[in-house]
Design a protein around this motif. Sequence first.
Motif, PDB file in Angstrom:
ATOM      1  N   ALA A   1       0.851  -1.190   0.000  1.00  0.00           N
ATOM      2  CA  ALA A   1       0.000   0.000   0.000  1.00  0.00           C
ATOM      3  C   ALA A   1       0.886   1.238   0.000  1.00  0.00           C
ATOM      4  CB  ALA A   1      -0.896  -0.010   1.229  1.00  0.00           C
ATOM      5  N   CYS A   2       0.428   2.270  -0.698  1.00  0.00           N
ATOM      6  CA  CYS A   2       1.198   3.513  -0.805  1.00  0.00           C
ATOM      7  C   CYS A   2       0.248   4.689  -0.662  1.00  0.00           C
ATOM      8  CB  CYS A   2       1.912   3.547  -2.159  1.00  0.00           C
ATOM      9  SG  CYS A   2       2.671   5.136  -2.544  1.00  0.00           S
ATOM     10  N   THR A   3       0.509   5.514   0.323  1.00  0.00           N
ATOM     11  CA  THR A   3      -0.331   6.694   0.568  1.00  0.00           C
ATOM     12  C   THR A   3       0.339   7.973   0.059  1.00  0.00           C
ATOM     13  OG1 THR A   3       0.644   6.765   2.766  1.00  0.00           O
ATOM     14  CG2 THR A   3      -1.541   5.765   2.596  1.00  0.00           C
ATOM     15  N   CYS A   4       1.454   7.843  -0.608  1.00  0.00           N
ATOM     16  CA  CYS A   4       2.176   9.030  -1.077  1.00  0.00           C
ATOM     17  C   CYS A   4       1.316   9.855  -2.030  1.00  0.00           C
ATOM     18  CB  CYS A   4       3.433   8.630  -1.854  1.00  0.00           C
ATOM     19  SG  CYS A   4       4.665   7.801  -0.849  1.00  0.00           S
ATOM     20  N   THR A   5       1.448  11.171  -1.908  1.00  0.00           N
ATOM     21  CA  THR A   5       0.837  12.064  -2.898  1.00  0.00           C
ATOM     22  C   THR A   5       1.894  12.293  -3.985  1.00  0.00           C
ATOM     23  OG1 THR A   5       1.728  13.981  -1.771  1.00  0.00           O
ATOM     24  CG2 THR A   5      -0.483  13.251  -1.113  1.00  0.00           C
TER      25      THR A   5
ATOM     26  N   PRO B   1      10.780   6.464 -11.587  1.00  0.00           N
ATOM     27  CA  PRO B   1      10.610   5.325 -10.675  1.00  0.00           C
ATOM     28  C   PRO B   1      10.276   5.770  -9.249  1.00  0.00           C
ATOM     29  CG  PRO B   1      12.862   5.435 -11.568  1.00  0.00           C
ATOM     30  CD  PRO B   1      12.088   6.498 -12.245  1.00  0.00           C
ATOM     31  N   TYR B   2       9.404   4.996  -8.618  1.00  0.00           N
ATOM     32  CA  TYR B   2       8.960   5.307  -7.252  1.00  0.00           C
ATOM     33  C   TYR B   2      10.145   5.246  -6.288  1.00  0.00           C
ATOM     34  CZ  TYR B   2       6.387   4.721  -2.866  1.00  0.00           C
ATOM     35  OH  TYR B   2       5.904   4.865  -1.597  1.00  0.00           O
ATOM     36  N   PRO B   3      10.282   6.244  -5.411  1.00  0.00           N
ATOM     37  CA  PRO B   3      11.450   6.275  -4.527  1.00  0.00           C
ATOM     38  C   PRO B   3      11.434   5.242  -3.390  1.00  0.00           C
ATOM     39  CG  PRO B   3      10.033   8.169  -4.117  1.00  0.00           C
ATOM     40  CD  PRO B   3       9.476   7.481  -5.326  1.00  0.00           C
ATOM     41  N   GLY B   4      10.324   4.540  -3.193  1.00  0.00           N
ATOM     42  CA  GLY B   4      10.349   3.426  -2.232  1.00  0.00           C
ATOM     43  C   GLY B   4       9.857   3.741  -0.832  1.00  0.00           C
ATOM     44  N   THR B   5       9.340   4.945  -0.654  1.00  0.00           N
ATOM     45  CA  THR B   5       8.936   5.413   0.681  1.00  0.00           C
ATOM     46  C   THR B   5       8.086   4.405   1.473  1.00  0.00           C
ATOM     47  OG1 THR B   5       8.737   7.515  -0.505  1.00  0.00           O
ATOM     48  CG2 THR B   5       8.104   7.509   1.837  1.00  0.00           C
ATOM     49  N   CYS B   6       7.058   3.846   0.862  1.00  0.00           N
ATOM     50  CA  CYS B   6       6.115   2.972   1.591  1.00  0.00           C
ATOM     51  C   CYS B   6       6.430   1.489   1.435  1.00  0.00           C
ATOM     52  CB  CYS B   6       4.690   3.191   1.087  1.00  0.00           C
ATOM     53  SG  CYS B   6       4.124   4.894   1.204  1.00  0.00           S
ATOM     54  N   ARG B   7       7.515   1.150   0.745  1.00  0.00           N
ATOM     55  CA  ARG B   7       7.742  -0.244   0.355  1.00  0.00           C
ATOM     56  C   ARG B   7       7.804  -1.203   1.542  1.00  0.00           C
ATOM     57  NH1 ARG B   7      12.718  -0.167  -2.393  1.00  0.00           N
ATOM     58  NH2 ARG B   7      11.665   0.740  -4.189  1.00  0.00           N
TER      59      ARG B   7
HETATM   60 ZN    ZN Z   1       4.185   5.680  -0.873  1.00  0.00          ZN
END
Ligand code: ZN
Length: 295
Positions: free
Chosen positions: A97-101, A126-132
């Motif tokens: 799940a990813c809540t990033c804006t 590419p997604y930076p991986g914050t919620c990974r």
């Molecule tokens: Zn995220």
Amino acid sequence: MTLIERFAPSPNGALHLGHAFSCLTAFDAARAGAGLFLLRIEDLDPGRSREAFVEGIEADLAWLGVTWPRPVMRQSRRGPVYRSALTKLALRGLLFACTCTRRDIAEAQAAPQEGVAGIVGPDGAPYPGTCRDGGADRSLPHALRLDMRRAVAWLGGPAAVRALTLEEIGEGPKGQTGSRRLDPDWLVEVCGDVVLSRKDAAAAYHLAVVVDDAAQLVSHVTRGEDLYEAAALHRLLQALLELPVPVWRHHRLIRDEDGRRLAKRDRDAGLAELRAAGETPASIRDRLGLPPSAA
Ligand code: ZN
Ligand code: GLU
């Protein structure tokens, strides 16, 4: 194998010459091979899809002499099918799940990760991986992303992924054609953790297109060369979801006099405008360099 072609417009604008080229290329190929041509309405995005555009699309295609069986598949009605595909991936531990804006992502990308700036994959940078690592609060609106490293591992690792091939019978933007292999490094570093289900829609384009092409038994995916790179991601998703693999026929993009690709706002290339200005289906084919209709 039955030849099944499709045209899959998003009803967020009117069709222009570029759409006519794509659709007629698919339609002619289906006719030439005694196959089937299908229309699919990709109205996944509730904020941008309009019923009036669906009607306009069908009217423009009928005018061009294109025919298709009914009922027409509509992505807006296929939420449960996309959810079951997502569940399959989730049970394998491949989603997070990813809540990033958009802003969170842009800020994380601006931070020091060297070499990443400027890379654009089929899902943007590419997604930076914050919620990974499971950090997202699932009680908030969230997207579901594919954990690309885990996906590669699930398929048996880089060598197993490299053994997966795609067949291109058209041409990529650099004239690429023929068979090519998946590149696990490109998947992880350029494609990254793509969004498969959005905060505001049941699925993202990359998931829906793969699920629907399989459900419609599409054997040939004809579309613009702007999606050439994305086909590698689609091939990966087909492997993860154990779906049949079509062949791809990417084609050149139709451009305006200044060499820019046509956009939905280019009214002078709109099919309805061209028709009102006295063009005929035959003159449209001629402009596009397509042979006269066999019908
Ligand atoms: Zn995220
Ligand atoms: N709805 C997508 C578009 O209009 C279709 C892309 C595809 O053919 O896969 O760009």
